[in-house]
Motif scaffolding. Sequence first.
Motif, PDB file in Angstrom:
ATOM      1  N   PRO A 188       0.807  -1.225   0.000  1.00 43.71           N
ATOM      2  CA  PRO A 188       0.000   0.000   0.000  1.00 43.71           C
ATOM      3  C   PRO A 188       0.837   1.270   0.000  1.00 43.71           C
ATOM      4  O   PRO A 188       0.330   2.343  -0.340  1.00 43.71           O
ATOM      5  N   ARG A 200       4.579  -2.203   6.215  1.00 41.54           N
ATOM      6  CA  ARG A 200       3.356  -2.998   6.073  1.00 41.54           C
ATOM      7  C   ARG A 200       3.288  -3.557   4.660  1.00 41.54           C
ATOM      8  O   ARG A 200       3.939  -3.050   3.733  1.00 41.54           O
ATOM      9  N   ARG A 202       0.354  -6.070   1.992  1.00 39.51           N
ATOM     10  CA  ARG A 202      -0.908  -6.792   1.842  1.00 39.51           C
ATOM     11  C   ARG A 202      -0.624  -8.271   1.648  1.00 39.51           C
ATOM     12  O   ARG A 202       0.360  -8.646   1.017  1.00 39.51           O
ATOM     13  N   GLN A 204      -2.387 -12.325   0.895  1.00 37.97           N
ATOM     14  CA  GLN A 204      -3.467 -13.017   0.211  1.00 37.97           C
ATOM     15  C   GLN A 204      -4.463 -13.560   1.223  1.00 37.97           C
ATOM     16  O   GLN A 204      -4.147 -13.778   2.390  1.00 37.97           O
ATOM     17  N   ASP A 236      -4.957  -6.457   9.868  1.00 35.90           N
ATOM     18  CA  ASP A 236      -6.282  -6.006   9.434  1.00 35.90           C
ATOM     19  C   ASP A 236      -6.804  -7.026   8.434  1.00 35.90           C
ATOM     20  O   ASP A 236      -6.443  -6.998   7.253  1.00 35.90           O
ATOM     21  N   ALA A 239      -8.863  -5.569   5.364  1.00 31.78           N
ATOM     22  CA  ALA A 239      -8.039  -4.930   4.329  1.00 31.78           C
ATOM     23  C   ALA A 239      -6.921  -5.837   3.844  1.00 31.78           C
ATOM     24  O   ALA A 239      -6.215  -5.494   2.904  1.00 31.78           O
ATOM     25  N   ARG A 240      -6.756  -6.966   4.519  1.00 33.48           N
ATOM     26  CA  ARG A 240      -5.668  -7.904   4.216  1.00 33.48           C
ATOM     27  C   ARG A 240      -4.314  -7.201   4.289  1.00 33.48           C
ATOM     28  O   ARG A 240      -3.485  -7.302   3.387  1.00 33.48           O
ATOM     29  N   GLU A 241      -4.114  -6.492   5.397  1.00 39.42           N
ATOM     30  CA  GLU A 241      -2.852  -5.799   5.612  1.00 39.42           C
ATOM     31  C   GLU A 241      -2.268  -6.194   6.962  1.00 39.42           C
ATOM     32  O   GLU A 241      -3.002  -6.366   7.943  1.00 39.42           O
ATOM     33  N   ARG A 243       0.833  -4.928   9.670  1.00 45.54           N
ATOM     34  CA  ARG A 243       1.656  -3.769   9.978  1.00 45.54           C
ATOM     35  C   ARG A 243       2.714  -4.150  11.005  1.00 45.54           C
ATOM     36  O   ARG A 243       2.465  -4.964  11.902  1.00 45.54           O
TER      37      ARG A 243
END
Length: 719
Positions: A188, A200, A202, A204, A236, A239-241, A243
């Motif tokens: 991101p 961070r 993303r 799958q 998250d 959001a598939r994130e 951090r």
Amino acid sequence: MHRAGLFFLLTLAVMLGGCRAWPRASAHRPAQPQTGPGIFFVATNGNDAWSGRRAVPNWRKTDGPFATLPRALTAVREYKAGQGSSEPNGATIWVRDGTYFLSAPLTLTPDDSQLTLAAYPEEHPVLSGGRRIANWRESQVNGRPVWVAEVPAARGGRWSFRELWVNGQRAVRARRPNWGYYQVAGLPDRTPNWTDGHARFRFQADDLQAWPTCTNADVVVMTRWVESRLPVVAVDAAAREVRFAKRSVFQLQPGDYYYIEGALELLDLEGEWYLDPNAGRLFYAPRSGETPERAEVIAPVLQFVVRLAGQPEAERFVERVNFRGLTFAHAEWTFPSDEATARRAATIWPAPSTQIGGFAQAAVGVTGAVWGEGARECVFKECQFTHLGAYGLELGRGCQSNLISRCEFADLGAGGIKIGETHIRENLAELARANEITDCWLHHGGRTFHSGIAIWIGQSPDNCAQHNLIHDFYYTGISIGWTWGYDPRARATNNWVAFNHVHHIGVQSDGDGPILSDMGGIYTLGMQPGTRIVNNLWHDIAGLRYGGWGIYTDEGSSRVLIESNLVYRTTHGGFHQHYGATNIVRNNIFAFARAHQLQRTRDEPHPSFSFSNNVVVFNHGVVLGGSWRNDRFILDRNLYWDYRAAATPDDLTFAGGTFDHWRKRGHDMHSLFADPLFIAPEQDDFRLLPASPAFRLGFQPIEISRVGPRGDPGSVGIK
């Protein structure tokens, strides 16, 4: 001057330079144990109140060996002080069988010089930087049986460890996936340069979840030639994130491999473990046949097991200390920063972390479990460095003329041996130099810091690495130099690498990997006049995206002699020069690389290298990769052969042109396209039949039977 004349003079200069003679550390075998002045014994059934003069307790149990090494070292110091001489006689400490758990590193100073620390004959004592964990109870986690132990010293994060050994076997910090790796799905945040990391990325779907204990976990992500160990701040799932409290070492890319470890919810396979850092509670999923009553579970406490603490700036050295037959185990290196503070600082979304989760190359900041400064003419012989969370042995500033012989380095968190420093020393007393690594076995490294190297030589000249067996490292086998470019102050000169057997680098013998890129069986950096890489065997070397090379002369590598090596089964080439000057590559065999056989990356105004009297055979890819535009190199008197069916000289291409076009540019004027007549190349037998056309070109047979450790194969597990 004509190019051929120039390279003749360079060859003569390199050959006359050679490896200078230097004072060698004595490798004599200590005498059989006997009582006498300056001789002390240590045993697990000893007592520090005794004299330490006896190998076993007397029948009254009133005298016998010491119980601890620190007490024996104190006795040696008292003995030397009583000699009344500025150069007292040497002393010996015989160590009986068993494991000796140290509460602090065993530290030797210049006053401890002329000391022998040896295993009692036919016994195998272990010097441990760890602590036993016991009093297990049986429970269940995630629907499977586990053992649970209370570890009060770990409560509140006071003792945090990332390695655990159960019955002499490394346990797995609970991870996902259990086998293989996930891949970064996206990023991101944009970073301006490839040297800028990410905090961070993303993932799958379903790879990661916001598990209750996920903030105790680390994500280990591989990019380019390094790994980054990133403490998780938050996941998250929508959001598939994920951090982190730290940034990756370099800019991440979609598709980079990673795994997550250190959350309780990941404990789903036997042999895995999890430490609750708040409650100080340890969970372990036992392997088949293990019982809590009979299990020996050890976690690391110390960073160092032994320290050789000389003062080279004051010319005070730890000299002629002889270690023989000892095992050094259970030490761990961790990032010195306060990770809890880093996690809290990163809780404001998306505030970037300023901390970096790794090192730019070679896990270079990870220390050795046995560490030395100002050590001279010391000997490590028939020792084992194993079950470690760091490098095995580090001989840094001012370490000179030391010998490491017939030692085994295995199950290593990082690499095996570090010689020298990243810093260029002007004071010669502080320069690490003239150390010898011979007949050692280094294997299965990079278990925690995957970019660890089997033998790393930094800004250090005149070292020899000969007759070693190296395999199963995720990054490079041998690395020499720490100068990018042509800085004439580079210190890694006149090093000698000969008769080593190096295989399964990048890719593991069990099939794991590759996970990193840009590595080699041997890797060099900077100007290195006098360095010789001769009569070695390199094979099964693999990079992920690029850079699985056999012999890799990277940025600024210059005046290196590469001769009589056998290199086969590499992913990206037998030989690669990024950029450098006047290297000599001759009388080698390069076989069966996948993408291309030879690579040259940068065109420069000076001669790059001379490549002559080599045999190059392949059944995939092309002969040359990279850039060969400016003709500032010499290729001649080489033998080429394509094993693919119906291949002809007309099919052979060089730098995008035909062989005839290549010759019109002045290259390979006397080279041949012919079957070299190997005895059995499909069985890795690259000896040449007497009728081989390579002999007509002046090729000399390579003595491969002499590579690897010499002598009795029963010593320290060398096979």
